[in-house]
Motif scaffolding. Structure first.
Motif, short mmCIF file in Angstrom:
data_model
loop_
_atom_site.label_atom_id
_atom_site.label_comp_id
_atom_site.label_asym_id
_atom_site.label_seq_id
_atom_site.Cartn_x
_atom_site.Cartn_y
_atom_site.Cartn_z
N ALA A 105 -6.63 3.83 -10.47
CA ALA A 105 -6.67 4.21 -9.06
C ALA A 105 -6.03 3.15 -8.18
O ALA A 105 -5.28 3.46 -7.24
CB ALA A 105 -8.11 4.46 -8.63
N GLN A 106 -6.28 1.88 -8.49
CA GLN A 106 -5.71 0.79 -7.70
C GLN A 106 -4.20 0.70 -7.88
O GLN A 106 -3.46 0.40 -6.93
CB GLN A 106 -6.37 -0.53 -8.08
CG GLN A 106 -7.83 -0.63 -7.66
CD GLN A 106 -8.51 -1.88 -8.19
OE1 GLN A 106 -7.87 -2.73 -8.82
NE2 GLN A 106 -9.82 -2.00 -7.95
N ASN A 133 0.85 -1.18 0.00
CA ASN A 133 0.00 0.00 0.00
C ASN A 133 0.89 1.24 0.00
O ASN A 133 1.83 1.32 0.78
CB ASN A 133 -0.91 0.02 1.23
CG ASN A 133 -2.05 -0.97 1.10
OD1 ASN A 133 -2.58 -1.15 0.01
ND2 ASN A 133 -2.40 -1.63 2.19
N GLN A 134 0.60 2.16 -0.88
CA GLN A 134 1.40 3.37 -0.99
C GLN A 134 0.61 4.55 -0.46
O GLN A 134 -0.62 4.54 -0.45
CB GLN A 134 1.80 3.59 -2.46
CG GLN A 134 2.63 2.46 -3.04
CD GLN A 134 2.99 2.70 -4.49
OE1 GLN A 134 2.72 3.76 -5.04
NE2 GLN A 134 3.60 1.71 -5.12
N LYS A 136 -2.39 -1.22 -4.67
CA LYS A 136 -3.17 -2.44 -4.51
C LYS A 136 -2.91 -3.44 -5.63
O LYS A 136 -3.08 -4.64 -5.46
CB LYS A 136 -4.66 -2.12 -4.44
CG LYS A 136 -5.09 -1.43 -3.16
CD LYS A 136 -6.60 -1.24 -3.13
CE LYS A 136 -7.05 -0.63 -1.81
NZ LYS A 136 -8.51 -0.42 -1.77
N GLU A 142 -9.96 5.75 -3.68
CA GLU A 142 -8.72 5.13 -3.23
C GLU A 142 -7.91 6.04 -2.31
O GLU A 142 -6.79 5.70 -1.94
CB GLU A 142 -7.87 4.72 -4.44
CG GLU A 142 -8.42 3.53 -5.20
CD GLU A 142 -8.36 2.23 -4.40
OE1 GLU A 142 -7.46 2.09 -3.55
OE2 GLU A 142 -9.23 1.37 -4.61
N GLY A 143 -8.46 7.20 -1.98
CA GLY A 143 -7.80 8.08 -1.02
C GLY A 143 -6.84 9.08 -1.61
O GLY A 143 -6.11 9.77 -0.87
N HIS A 144 -6.82 9.23 -2.92
CA HIS A 144 -5.91 10.18 -3.55
C HIS A 144 -6.49 11.60 -3.52
O HIS A 144 -7.71 11.79 -3.46
CB HIS A 144 -5.63 9.77 -5.00
CG HIS A 144 -5.02 8.41 -5.13
ND1 HIS A 144 -3.79 8.08 -4.62
CD2 HIS A 144 -5.50 7.26 -5.70
CE1 HIS A 144 -3.51 6.82 -4.88
NE2 HIS A 144 -4.54 6.30 -5.53
N SER A 197 -2.50 3.41 -5.85
CA SER A 197 -2.55 3.17 -4.41
C SER A 197 -1.72 1.96 -3.99
O SER A 197 -1.58 1.67 -2.80
CB SER A 197 -4.00 2.97 -3.95
OG SER A 197 -4.54 1.78 -4.51
N LEU A 251 -10.41 7.65 -8.21
CA LEU A 251 -9.17 8.08 -7.55
C LEU A 251 -9.44 8.53 -6.12
O LEU A 251 -8.69 8.22 -5.20
CB LEU A 251 -8.51 9.19 -8.36
CG LEU A 251 -7.85 8.76 -9.68
CD1 LEU A 251 -7.63 9.97 -10.58
CD2 LEU A 251 -6.54 8.03 -9.42
N SER A 265 -1.21 8.18 -0.29
CA SER A 265 -2.05 8.84 -1.30
C SER A 265 -1.22 9.79 -2.14
O SER A 265 -0.23 10.37 -1.69
CB SER A 265 -3.19 9.59 -0.61
OG SER A 265 -2.68 10.62 0.22
N LYS A 266 -1.64 9.95 -3.37
CA LYS A 266 -0.91 10.78 -4.32
C LYS A 266 -1.74 11.98 -4.73
O LYS A 266 -2.97 11.97 -4.66
CB LYS A 266 -0.53 9.96 -5.55
CG LYS A 266 0.40 8.79 -5.25
CD LYS A 266 0.81 8.07 -6.51
CE LYS A 266 1.73 6.89 -6.20
NZ LYS A 266 3.01 7.33 -5.58
#
Length: 626
Positions: A518-519, A6-7, A524, A31-33, A522, A28, A9-10
């Protein structure tokens, strides 16, 4: 492939607030970006935001940067029914007080996109009236790792330039704005009016004119049909004079609508000369010849180029291997908008031998059928009880022993076992698709024939195959055409591929692209290695070359099978069978009845299957903004 990493958020920039940009922004954010959408117009919609102000635009669209993005004309209506048009989790519902037609006008689709924005709260992420002038790499980081992007934008109202840095950029600018022109002798020196359909809006300016419309595309046909009420004469110039049945009907109906071959040259005296030696003096030439991909703002240092409408290299038409996943494209794949009726008629209406067998086998079956008929008539003389007992054995495709059961095409590997429904049970609906020839229909049915019900298989009767779906709405894998030819949905899709409009299954595909992007950002999921992506791209290019597909049609590959294959990258659900069938139904109806297919259709009964599906029942109607 799935990744365990898991990276954080961008910060992601999405360029364009049309359908693809809006769903990309939503996914996006899920996925928390942190997402910013740049939209050069004053509202959402992209191509569907109608702009009547085209006076200052280059009529042929030869300028690098165009002021008008939308190519929508005032009367345009959807070429696909609303049931298959919307996103998978936000159905395109009929709403009171608005355009309630199954094939609504462009204004209704714009309202749908506005509803989509409101429902998911997307407007807060969008900067309107902001044009992206430049997107380029920062001078650090390895290719494919820790890349960042400089994005320069200009606010149209105050002309203010703003420069920002983002971790990732999603390009969702659409591909129906930059006109593609044919190569015609004299096009540069012709003195009379000529324009691309990009700037066509209403028919009135062409009153009493002689107009040549170049291109037998959906838009070319629509524009020609609209001009018949105002223009003196319309000459529709097509690559082939073998056109669809619907267009043939229209030409027969309207005396001022003519079909012409390709243009050979344009002369300074106003003559338009065709390749067969005929000519006409024209007032206006309208080029309905498609669009090219254009990204004038994008600087990738040569790692992504547009070569004769091939955008590449792109893995799965989405990611440049050297820049992925920090740079991605949504909405690149498209279907051909030109009616390839010759191909369709060959595939769907081949005069194949009955049941696809050799003539001597056909004769044998015919003689056998006569014998069976004689025995059947003889059996009528015995008792009514025996007749009743024998009738179930006459069910289509369920006979056994020495009955002359038709042989299906070898492409069909599996047939769902049918069952006898009790006559008190409700029968699921079936759909019949007119394939443009009298007495030839495709019948998709969710049920087996009931006890005592016979199904004729002659060329003058339709035939069906029950899939035993019950109340689940599952569709059968097999259907029957006249002349004893059996087709799977995949075969039917292949046969009608040339008829398809770009947006028929566009929204769900945009959605699956957005989820994958998006995945990946992130962490995933992970992309294959650079070598694997490049090899995949090379293999795809090679397959297109072997198939004889021109380079400028590299991305004309969208299909049901490809949509489902692509969806697997993100765990996105496959297209529903009802969506595929309604799509094919619309295509065939358009082919057979060009002028009336949007308002006259015979699949209303089957819509019950679609309306009872989770797509339409997942949300309460009251929860969607009216």
């Amino acid at each position: 492939m799935v990744s365990d990493r898991n990276q954080p958020s961008k910060n992601v920039c999405v360029i364009g607030a049309g359908p693809s940009g809006l769903v990309a922004a939503r996914e996006l954010r899920k996925e928390g970006h942190n997402v910013v959408v740049f939209e050069q117009s004053h509202d959402v919609g992209g191509q569907w935001l109608y702009d009547p102000n085209v006076e200052g635009e280059d009529p042929l669209g030869r300028e690098t940067a165009l002021n008008v993005h939308s190519s929508i004309y005032a009367s345009l209506r959807l070429t696909s029914p609303r049931e298959i048009t919307g996103f998978t989790d936000f159905p395109f519902l009929v709403k009171k007080g608005r355009d309630m037609r199954r094939f609504p006008g462009h204004e209704e689709l714009l309202l749908y996109l506005s509803d989509f924005c409101a429902f998911f709260g997307l407007r807060e992420m969008i900067r309107f009236n902001t044009k992206v002038e430049y997107v380029g790499l920062l001078d650090y980081g390895e290719c494919g790792k820790d890349l960042r992007w400089v994005v320069r934008t200009r606010e149209r109202v105050c002309e203010k330039m703003v420069e920002e840095v983002f971790d990732a950029v999603v390009v969702a600018t659409g591909n129906f704005s930059k006109p593609r022109l044919p190569s015609i002798r004299g096009i540069e020196s012709w003195k009379r009016k000529q324009m691309h359909s990009h700037v066509y809006r209403v028919p009135e300016p062409f009153r009493n004119e002689v107009v040549v419309v170049v291109g037998n595309s959906l838009s070319g046909q629509d524009i020609s049909m609209e001009l018949v009420d105002v223009a003196k004469d319309i000459y529709l110039s097509a690559k082939s004079c073998d056109v669809c049945e619907g267009l043939s009907k229209a030409i027969s109906k309207h005396e001022n609508l003519h079909l012409s071959p390709q243009i050979d040259s344009l002369q300074e005296d106003g003559r338009v000369e065709f390749v067969d030696g005929t000519w006409v003096i024209a007032d206006t030439v309208i080029y309905s010849t498609g669009y090219s991909y254009s990204f004038p703002f994008l600087d990738t240092r040569g790692m992504v180029v547009v070569d004769d409408d091939r955008v590449g290299p792109l893995y799965e038409h989405t990611f440049p291997p050297s820049l992925a996943p920090s740079l991605s494209f949504v909405g690149i794949p498209r279907k051909m908008a030109i009616y390839d009726t010759t191909f369709v008629n060959k595939e769907l209406s081949k005069s194949t031998s009955i049941f696809g067998l050799r003539l001597w086998v056909v004769i044998g079956i015919f003689v056998g059928a006569i014998i069976v008929l004689f025995l059947f008539l003889l059996s009528l003389c015995i008792t009514s009880r025996k007749r009743h007992n024998k009738s179930p054995k006459r069910l289509l495709k369920l006979s056994s022993g020495n009955d002359p059961t038709p042989i299906v095409s070898k492409e069909i590997q599996e047939i769902t076992t049918t069952h006898h429904d009790d006559h008190h049970h409700h029968r699921p609906p079936e759909i019949q698709i007119d394939i443009g020839k009298p007495d030839h229909r495709i019948v998709f049915s969710d049920r087996a024939p009931s006890s005592g019900e016979s199904r004729a298989t002659s060329a003058t009767d339709s035939a069906s195959f029950g899939g035993g779906g019950g109340s689940t709405g599952a569709m059968p894998e097999v259907s029957h055409l006249g002349w004893g030819r059996w087709y799977t949905l995949r075969e039917l899709e292949k046969a009608t591929n040339g008829l398809a409009d770009e947006n028929l299954i566009g929204f769900p595909f945009f959605e699956s692209q957005a989820k994958w992007i998006a995945q990946l950002l992130s962490g995933k999921r992970a992309l294959p290695s650079w070598d694997e992506m490049m090899n995949s791209i090379k293999e795809f290019y090679h397959s297109r070359d072997v198939a004889g597909v021109p380079k400028h049609k590299t991305h004309d590959i969208a299909s049901f099978e490809y949509c489902d294959k692509y969806a697997d990258n993100s765990g996105f659900p496959h297209l529903e069978e009802w969506r595929k069938v309604l799509c094919l139904s619309a295509l065939r109806s358009a082919d057979a009845n060009l002028e009336t297919y949007r308002d006259s259709y015979d699949d209303l009964e089957f819509l019950q299957v679609a309306h009872q599906s989770p797509h339409f029942t997942q949300l309460e109607v009251d929860s969607i903004p009216m």
